[in-house]
Design a protein around this motif. Structure first.
Motif, PDB file in Angstrom:
ATOM      1  N   GLN A  18     -77.948 -52.114  -9.131  1.00  0.00           N
ATOM      2  CA  GLN A  18     -77.961 -53.304  -9.983  1.00  0.00           C
ATOM      3  C   GLN A  18     -78.358 -52.949 -11.419  1.00  0.00           C
ATOM      4  N   TYR A  19     -79.392 -52.136 -11.569  1.00  0.00           N
ATOM      5  CA  TYR A  19     -79.867 -51.760 -12.902  1.00  0.00           C
ATOM      6  C   TYR A  19     -78.801 -50.960 -13.655  1.00  0.00           C
ATOM      7  N   ALA A  20     -78.214 -49.972 -12.976  1.00  0.00           N
ATOM      8  CA  ALA A  20     -77.199 -49.132 -13.617  1.00  0.00           C
ATOM      9  C   ALA A  20     -75.996 -49.966 -14.039  1.00  0.00           C
ATOM     10  N   GLU A  21     -75.558 -50.879 -13.177  1.00  0.00           N
ATOM     11  CA  GLU A  21     -74.407 -51.720 -13.518  1.00  0.00           C
ATOM     12  C   GLU A  21     -74.719 -52.595 -14.731  1.00  0.00           C
ATOM     13  N   LYS A  22     -75.909 -53.178 -14.743  1.00  0.00           N
ATOM     14  CA  LYS A  22     -76.308 -54.031 -15.864  1.00  0.00           C
ATOM     15  C   LYS A  22     -76.340 -53.236 -17.172  1.00  0.00           C
ATOM     16  N   ARG A  23     -76.926 -52.047 -17.136  1.00  0.00           N
ATOM     17  CA  ARG A  23     -77.053 -51.230 -18.354  1.00  0.00           C
ATOM     18  C   ARG A  23     -75.699 -50.672 -18.810  1.00  0.00           C
ATOM     19  N   GLU A  34     -61.975 -53.593 -20.465  1.00  0.00           N
ATOM     20  CA  GLU A  34     -62.503 -53.845 -19.134  1.00  0.00           C
ATOM     21  C   GLU A  34     -61.970 -52.853 -18.119  1.00  0.00           C
ATOM     22  N   ASP A  35     -60.978 -52.047 -18.537  1.00  0.00           N
ATOM     23  CA  ASP A  35     -60.329 -51.118 -17.623  1.00  0.00           C
ATOM     24  C   ASP A  35     -60.913 -49.713 -17.773  1.00  0.00           C
ATOM     25  N   ILE A  36     -62.229 -49.600 -17.642  1.00  0.00           N
ATOM     26  CA  ILE A  36     -62.850 -48.283 -17.707  1.00  0.00           C
ATOM     27  C   ILE A  36     -63.443 -47.957 -16.345  1.00  0.00           C
ATOM     28  N   GLU A  37     -63.480 -46.691 -16.047  1.00  0.00           N
ATOM     29  CA  GLU A  37     -64.068 -46.233 -14.796  1.00  0.00           C
ATOM     30  C   GLU A  37     -65.293 -45.401 -15.133  1.00  0.00           C
ATOM     31  N   VAL A  38     -66.391 -45.666 -14.448  1.00  0.00           N
ATOM     32  CA  VAL A  38     -67.632 -44.923 -14.655  1.00  0.00           C
ATOM     33  C   VAL A  38     -68.087 -44.379 -13.305  1.00  0.00           C
ATOM     34  N   GLN A  39     -68.272 -43.066 -13.261  1.00  0.00           N
ATOM     35  CA  GLN A  39     -68.788 -42.422 -12.051  1.00  0.00           C
ATOM     36  C   GLN A  39     -70.196 -41.935 -12.351  1.00  0.00           C
ATOM     37  N   VAL A  40     -71.140 -42.327 -11.518  1.00  0.00           N
ATOM     38  CA  VAL A  40     -72.542 -41.960 -11.705  1.00  0.00           C
ATOM     39  C   VAL A  40     -73.011 -41.200 -10.474  1.00  0.00           C
ATOM     40  N   THR A  41     -73.648 -40.067 -10.702  1.00  0.00           N
ATOM     41  CA  THR A  41     -74.236 -39.280  -9.622  1.00  0.00           C
ATOM     42  C   THR A  41     -75.726 -39.147  -9.895  1.00  0.00           C
ATOM     43  N   VAL A  42     -76.527 -39.452  -8.893  1.00  0.00           N
ATOM     44  CA  VAL A  42     -77.986 -39.387  -9.022  1.00  0.00           C
ATOM     45  C   VAL A  42     -78.502 -38.320  -8.064  1.00  0.00           C
ATOM     46  N   GLU A  66     -78.744 -36.562 -17.961  1.00  0.00           N
ATOM     47  CA  GLU A  66     -80.145 -36.560 -18.398  1.00  0.00           C
ATOM     48  C   GLU A  66     -81.059 -36.534 -17.185  1.00  0.00           C
ATOM     49  N   THR A  67     -82.241 -35.956 -17.384  1.00  0.00           N
ATOM     50  CA  THR A  67     -83.260 -35.876 -16.338  1.00  0.00           C
ATOM     51  C   THR A  67     -84.521 -36.568 -16.844  1.00  0.00           C
ATOM     52  N   ALA A  68     -85.158 -37.344 -15.962  1.00  0.00           N
ATOM     53  CA  ALA A  68     -86.377 -38.066 -16.349  1.00  0.00           C
ATOM     54  C   ALA A  68     -87.250 -38.279 -15.114  1.00  0.00           C
ATOM     55  N   GLU A  69     -88.407 -38.875 -15.343  1.00  0.00           N
ATOM     56  CA  GLU A  69     -89.376 -39.129 -14.266  1.00  0.00           C
ATOM     57  C   GLU A  69     -88.913 -40.234 -13.322  1.00  0.00           C
ATOM     58  N   THR A  70     -88.116 -41.191 -13.843  1.00  0.00           N
ATOM     59  CA  THR A  70     -87.611 -42.279 -12.998  1.00  0.00           C
ATOM     60  C   THR A  70     -86.104 -42.387 -13.165  1.00  0.00           C
ATOM     61  N   THR A  71     -85.451 -42.966 -12.173  1.00  0.00           N
ATOM     62  CA  THR A  71     -84.002 -43.137 -12.245  1.00  0.00           C
ATOM     63  C   THR A  71     -83.627 -44.090 -13.378  1.00  0.00           C
ATOM     64  N   HIS A  72     -84.446 -45.118 -13.583  1.00  0.00           N
ATOM     65  CA  HIS A  72     -84.150 -46.096 -14.623  1.00  0.00           C
ATOM     66  C   HIS A  72     -84.197 -45.459 -16.016  1.00  0.00           C
ATOM     67  N   VAL A  75     -81.144 -43.260 -16.565  1.00  0.00           N
ATOM     68  CA  VAL A  75     -79.950 -44.054 -16.902  1.00  0.00           C
ATOM     69  C   VAL A  75     -79.990 -44.471 -18.367  1.00  0.00           C
ATOM     70  N   ASP A  76     -81.154 -44.891 -18.828  1.00  0.00           N
ATOM     71  CA  ASP A  76     -81.279 -45.305 -20.228  1.00  0.00           C
ATOM     72  C   ASP A  76     -80.952 -44.149 -21.174  1.00  0.00           C
ATOM     73  N   LEU A  77     -81.443 -42.947 -20.845  1.00  0.00           N
ATOM     74  CA  LEU A  77     -81.162 -41.773 -21.681  1.00  0.00           C
ATOM     75  C   LEU A  77     -79.675 -41.420 -21.663  1.00  0.00           C
ATOM     76  N   VAL A  78     -79.067 -41.499 -20.486  1.00  0.00           N
ATOM     77  CA  VAL A  78     -77.623 -41.223 -20.378  1.00  0.00           C
ATOM     78  C   VAL A  78     -76.842 -42.251 -21.180  1.00  0.00           C
ATOM     79  N   LEU A  79     -77.245 -43.505 -21.107  1.00  0.00           N
ATOM     80  CA  LEU A  79     -76.558 -44.563 -21.852  1.00  0.00           C
ATOM     81  C   LEU A  79     -76.621 -44.291 -23.350  1.00  0.00           C
ATOM     82  N   GLU A  80     -77.775 -43.855 -23.849  1.00  0.00           N
ATOM     83  CA  GLU A  80     -77.893 -43.518 -25.277  1.00  0.00           C
ATOM     84  C   GLU A  80     -76.910 -42.415 -25.653  1.00  0.00           C
TER      85      GLU A  80
END
Length: 181
Positions: A18-23, A34-42, A66-72, A75-80
């Motif tokens: 939910q968080y990743a989709e929102k961000r 709207e026709d973009i594909e995003v693949q995320v691997t955690v 990006e690597t961080a202490e939390t998944t959230h 995601v924020d760092l990757v988004l930047e």
């Protein structure tokens, strides 16, 4: 936006989805598409989380890791990182459109471009040709190490296709095997 989230040696919690989709929806707004594909691997390693995101849009690929202490926070760092790539992508598209429009206007007016008018295009400044001999991935790794390069192009003896071997940031190797559409 089509979002695919998967875990590598890690069960991805629903709240992360939910968080990743929102961000990552922000990319949809930035790209006006709207026709973009995003693949995320955690993946998790020693209490740190690595998030890799790959965005496919109009034949282009943008990637952030990006690597961080939390998944959230990862995601924020990757988004930047992806936001910077999107801005660069949009700027290049705008420059190309303006350059094409300017060329059409110049041709219509019969005027050649003036001296000093330079376009900020990236050009190929060197072309290198070399014989490609069939070899296994192990032989390619050895050859790449001997040359001291970060990547190596070779004909894969097993698949009979041209492949690219590269050194990853984690010291391991990656293999790119192109597929023609």
């Amino acid at each position: 936006m089509h979002l695919v989230i998967q875990g590598r040696n890690f069960e991805v919690p629903h709240r992360f989805h939910q968080y990743a989709e929102k961000r990552l929806k922000k990319l949809e707004r930035l790209l006006d598409d709207e026709d973009i594909e995003v693949q995320v691997t955690v993946s998790a390693n020693r209490g740190r989380y690595t998030v890799e995101a790959t965005v496919f849009v109009e034949g282009y690929i943008m990637r952030g890791e990006e690597t961080a202490e939390t998944t959230h926070s990862a995601v924020d760092l990757v988004l930047e990182k992806l936001e910077r790539q999107v801005e660069k992508y949009k700027t290049r598209l705008i420059k190309k459109k303006r350059a094409r429009a300017g060329e059409r206007e110049e041709r219509a007016a019969g005027r050649p471009p003036e001296e000093g008018e330079e376009r900020e295009e990236q050009k190929v400044v060197k072309v290198k040709r070399f014989p490609v001999k069939p070899m296994t991935v192990e032989e390619a790794i050895m050859q790449m190490e001997l040359l001291g390069h970060d990547f190596f192009v070779f004909a894969n003896a097993e698949t009979e296709k041209v492949s690219v071997l590269y050194r990853r940031r984690d010291g391991q190797y990656g293999l790119i095997e192109p597929e023609l559409d």
